[in-house]
Every structure is written in structure tokens, then in C-alpha cells.
Design an enzyme around this catalytic site. Structure first.
Site: not given
Ligand code: GDG
Length: 472
Positions: A174, A381
Site C-alpha cells: 500500500h 504517499d
């Protein structure tokens, strides 16, 4: 490298009964203790992403319950079979807070904070990964698919394959997979790569993460092959970029809920009818909260924005509070908010509203509806679901998204106003542009952004991943 586009996988799926179960292995369980023997679904990125898929397929979830005592016995919660893995206080300290959140998290996020490496953390990381692998091996039946998630469990694919060579194993990271300049720092880089190479499919949020991984596998783990397919001995591993998404329909529907619309109206009134700049993040140093506040302060200091016209709302969800870098980030953020309000607030008009708490999903949607400008400006991110959720709530095509180039989401959401959050002038200019965007331009941008997220929603993402895994 050919990029697998989730939208390309729209072929009808075989009936659910012909398939095995889906076993998710993740650090945390998707449920929280809500009282003695009682559990409730927990909010958060991964859970919101997988919930719809697990609801459609017989699901099993192997993960940690968040406690440090004995693990509860396996149980069923809303049709999902839950298999808790026990962690001791020492595991939490060394595997979770240590190796996962003080070594790997900062290293994989551009070393925004300096990663620390300790052999005892690594030893506990291996032991704990072994425990997750054993739990998955016990639960899995022949024909089940196993989907391992994230940086906490990078050794599980190989460990599980040794225990159960019959299973199909997939892994999804992720967070970003770093380039060689950073990955090479990791004292246990070869072991981590070999751990991941135990999977049949290893997938990432972006093309560049996928490429970084394949290159590192060739350089440090003796693998051969291309960026999309690396071979270790007789086995081939598919390497893919499969950007995660959200349940578009859920947010689109939430945004039309009369309760949400009413709540949004009330929030807007309370904010004095000013233009609203909103951010929603875990209180994490990767999210760029300090840089954002600095940019806003700069606009106020230079008189380019005034508290009568605009207000910034920062929702910061408490996170990893025992890790020193997080305590420090919180202190810095709170210091900045105090300084900005001290200099610029007027009676009844603060410059920055700072809420350090978690909101209900309805309230979150209400805030999205209130936001004239959404600021999603992490320093790094993996993806960032908040950006996609905001877009999904803008049914009337109003609002503007200011998005960091360093969020995985920027690869897909090209019509956002893209910024480098460290460039205070460029960032400030983009925010001013967002506040004064001609409405036709804003509507066109938002229409395209919404189309991107609607087409590539979380169902497509999961379907694409599972098709890769089933076809591997
Ligand atoms: C990791 C990666 C990647 C936030 N505040 C509240 C709340 N949230 C929900 C949001 C969103 C989720 O939490 C946050 O997801 P993000 O993607 O923004 O960030 P991370 O937690 O860092 O997640 C990230 C993600 O994994 C998935 O792969 O995108 O890059 O770092 O869904 O809505 N939910 C509720 N109240 C809140 O106050 N209910």
C-alpha cells in the site's frame, strides 16, 4: 512495462461457488473490540477498500486484534471469518512500532524521517511474520487464494509458500516501494526481496514502485527477467502496478444523503460562510501537514488571503502516538496552528480550525461537501484515498482538488491542480488559483476527475488483482 489497467478487467467473473475462498492476511483485523465479546467494523484505508469485495466472496481475514493478551478464538463477524493472531507487548514494540513504523515506513517514504535499524527489531519482525504465515497456512484450504497486505508482512509470501506450496499467493504493497538509493540502506534487503518473491503476484500502487521492485529483485536477490515478470529459479513472479481506489458509489450516495447535506449546511454556517480549504489526514509526517500550514501562513502574512474570505480546516486523525517522530509532528503542527491563529484570527474568525480526532463517515462526507478547495498534499504517499473520496462526493461538479505530485493518486488524477508541497510559492499560487478558478473550468476538471474515480473504483482494483492471481 505493460500497465494493467483495472478497467481492462471487466470480463464477467465465474460464479462465486466455483472459486475458493479469499484469505486476506493483514497486520490488523477489520474489526475492533466494542465491549466484552463484541466487535465492530473498524474504519481505515484497507478495511474500506476490501469490505465490498469480501462481502461478495466468502472471506477469511487473518490479522492482529490490536491487543497484547491471548488471541481470541476464531469467530465469524458479518459473514466474514476472523482469525486473530496474537502479538505480545514485545512484538508490538519491536515488530510494529519498531521495524514496521520506525524502519520500513520512513525508509519507504523517501526517508522523510531518518529510519532506524536494529537487529532485535528485525528478529522480532521475522518471528512475527512467521506467526502470520503459520496462521494463514492453518486456515487455508486447497484452492483458496491468499492475499497478503503491506509492509508489515513482506516475509509472509515466502514463509507461507514453504509451508503450503499448493496455494496461490498474492501481495499488495500500500505504500511506495523506494528506489535503489534508499532501498539499499536496508540491512536485510535481500531477505525482504526474497520474502516478497515467494508470491505469485506482487503488486504496487504505481508503475515506478513496480519498477523499483523488479530492479531491486534483479540486483539484490538474484532474480532474472523483465520489469513485469521476474524469475527466481523455476518460478515466475508477476509484478504489476494496480492503483487502489475507493467505493465511488458509497461516497456518491453518502453525498446525497439528506442528513449529510444538512450537516454540511450547518458546518458551512458555523464557519461564517467563508471559502473553506479542507485537509483530512492521519497525523503523520508523510502527509505534509506542516508544509501546508506554512504555505497558508505565508499567504496570510503577505495579505494574499484574509480570514474574512477563507478558513482552513485541518482534520488530523491521531496515529502511532508512541512513535517519537509522531509526537514531534503533532507538537509542530499544534505550534503552527497556534502561531497562525495568534497572528491572524479575529473575534469569531479563526484562520485555522484544527480537529485532532476521527469523524464518522457521515461527518467526513459532510466536510467534503463543505470544502471549496481540498488540499491533499503529502510529501510522499502510496496512493491517498482522501483525494478520491473528495472527488466522489462532488456530485454538482463544484470544488477544486489541490494534489501533491508525490501522492500515487497524482498519476491518475491529472486534472487536479498538481503541486510540489515543498515549493511554497508554487503551492500558494495553486491554492489561489483553486480559489478563483472560473466555474466552467472547475466543473470540467471535476467531471474528468469523477470519471477517473468512477471507472477505476475499488471493485475494479480488487477484480484486477484477483484475476492476476487466478491467472498466475
Ligand atoms: C495507506 C497508504 C493508501 C480518515 N479520517 C477519517 C477517516 N479516514 C479514512 C479516509 C480514508 C482513509 O482513512 C485514509 O486513507 P489514505 O489513503 O488517505 O491514507 P493511509 O492511512 O496512509 O493509507 C495510502 C492507503 O493505505 C490505501 O492503499 O492510499 O497511500 O499510506 O479512507 O476516509 N475515516 C473516518 N473518519 C475519519 O476521521 N471514518
Amino acid at each position: 512495462m505493460p500497465k494493467a489497467k483495472p478497467g481492462d478487467h471487466a470480463a464477467p467473473s465465474p460464479p462465486a461457488r466455483s472459486r475458493g475462498r479469499l484469505i486476506v492476511v493483514a497486520n490488523r483485523l477489520p474489526v475492533n473490540r466494542a465491549g466484552a465479546g463484541d466487535w465492530s467494523r473498524s474504519p481505515g484505508g484497507l478495511v474500506s477498500a476490501l469490505e465490498p469485495i469480501l462481502a461478495r466472496r466468502r472471506g477469511v481475514w487473518v490479522g492482529w486484534d490490536g491487543g497484547t493478551g491471548r488471541a481470541p478464538r476464531p469467530f465469524v463477524h458479518q459473514n466474514l471469518s476472523i482469525h486473530p493472531v496474537a502479538l505480545s507487548a514485545r512484538d508490538v514494540e519491536q515488530f510494529y512500532n519498531g521495524m514496521s513504523n520506525r524502519s520500513l515506513w520512513p525508509l519507504y517514504h523517501d526517508a522523510i524521517r531518518t529510519p532506524e535499524f536494529h537487529r532485535r527489531w528485525w528478529e522480532t519482525y521475522q518471528d512475527t511474520n512467521q506467526r502470520f504465515a503459520r496462521a494463514a497456512a492453518r486456515v487455508a484450504r486447497r484452492g483458496d487464494l491468499v492475499w497478503v497486505h503491506d509492509y508489515h508482512l513482506q516475509l509472509v509470501p515466502r514463509m507461507l509458500r514453504e509451508l503450503r506450496p499448493d496455494l496461490r499467493i498474492g501481495f499488495f504493497l500500500h505504500i511506495p516501494f523506494p528506489p535503489e538509493e534508499l532501498f539499499a540502506w536496508l540491512p536485510w534487503r535481500t531477505a525482504v526481496l526474497k520474502g516478497l518473491l515467494g508470491a505469485d503476484v506482487v503488486a504496487f500502487q504505481t508503475q515506478s514502485s513496480a519498477q523499483n521492485f523488479s530492479r531491486m529483485a534483479r540486483r539484490y536477490a538474484g532474480a532474472e527477467g523483465t520489469d513485469a515478470r521476474v524469475e527466481t529459479g523455476p518460478r515466475a513472479v508477476r509484478v504489476r502496478a494496480l492503483p487502489i481506489s475507493i467505493d465511488f458509489q458509497e461516497f456518491d450516495t453518502l453525498a446525497a444523503d439528506p442528513k449529510v447535506v444538512r450537516a454540511a449546511k450547518e458546518i458551512r454556517q458555523r464557519l461564517g460562510g467563508r471559502r473553506v480549504l479542507l485537509s483530512v489526514d492521519r497525523l503523520d509526517y508523510t502527509k505534509g501537514i506542516e508544509h501546508r500550514l506554512y504555505m497558508f501562513e505565508d499567504l496570510l502574512d503577505r495579505g494574499l488571503i484574509g480570514v474574512d474570505d477563507a478558513v482552513m480546516v485541518q482534520i488530523a486523525v491521531p496515529s502511532r502516538e508512541v512513535v517519537p517522530d509522531y509526537t514531534q509532528t503533532r507538537t509542530q503542527v499544534e505550534h503552527s496552528v497556534g502561531r497562525i491563529n495568534g497572528a491572524h484570527a479575529e473575534p469569531g474568525r479563526v484562520a485555522v480550525h484544527y480537529f485532532r480526532r476521527s469523524l464518522s463517515r457521515q461527518d467526513l462526507a459532510a466536510y467534503y461537501l463543505v470544502a471549496d478547495v481540498m488540499l491533499v498534499t503529502p510529501l510522499r504517499d502510496g496512493m491517498n484515498l482522501v483525494a478520491k473520496e473528495y472527488v466522489a462526493t462532488r456530485r454538482d461538479l463544484s470544488g477544486a482538488l489541490v494534489l501533491s505530485e508525490f501522492a500515487g493518486a497524482a498519476r491518475e488524477l491529472r486534472r487536479a491542480l498538481l503541486v510540489n508541497p515543498r515549493d511554497v510559492d508554487g503551492f500558494g499560487a495553486a491554492v489561489r488559483q483553486a480559489l478563483s478558478l472560473p466555474s466552467e473550468d472547475a466543473r470540467q476538471r471535476m467531471a474528468i476527475l469523477r470519471m477517473n474515480v468512477r471507472r477505476h473504483d475499488v471493485h475494479d482494483w480488487a477484480r484486477a488483482f484477483l484475476e492476476e492471481l487466478e491467472g498466475s
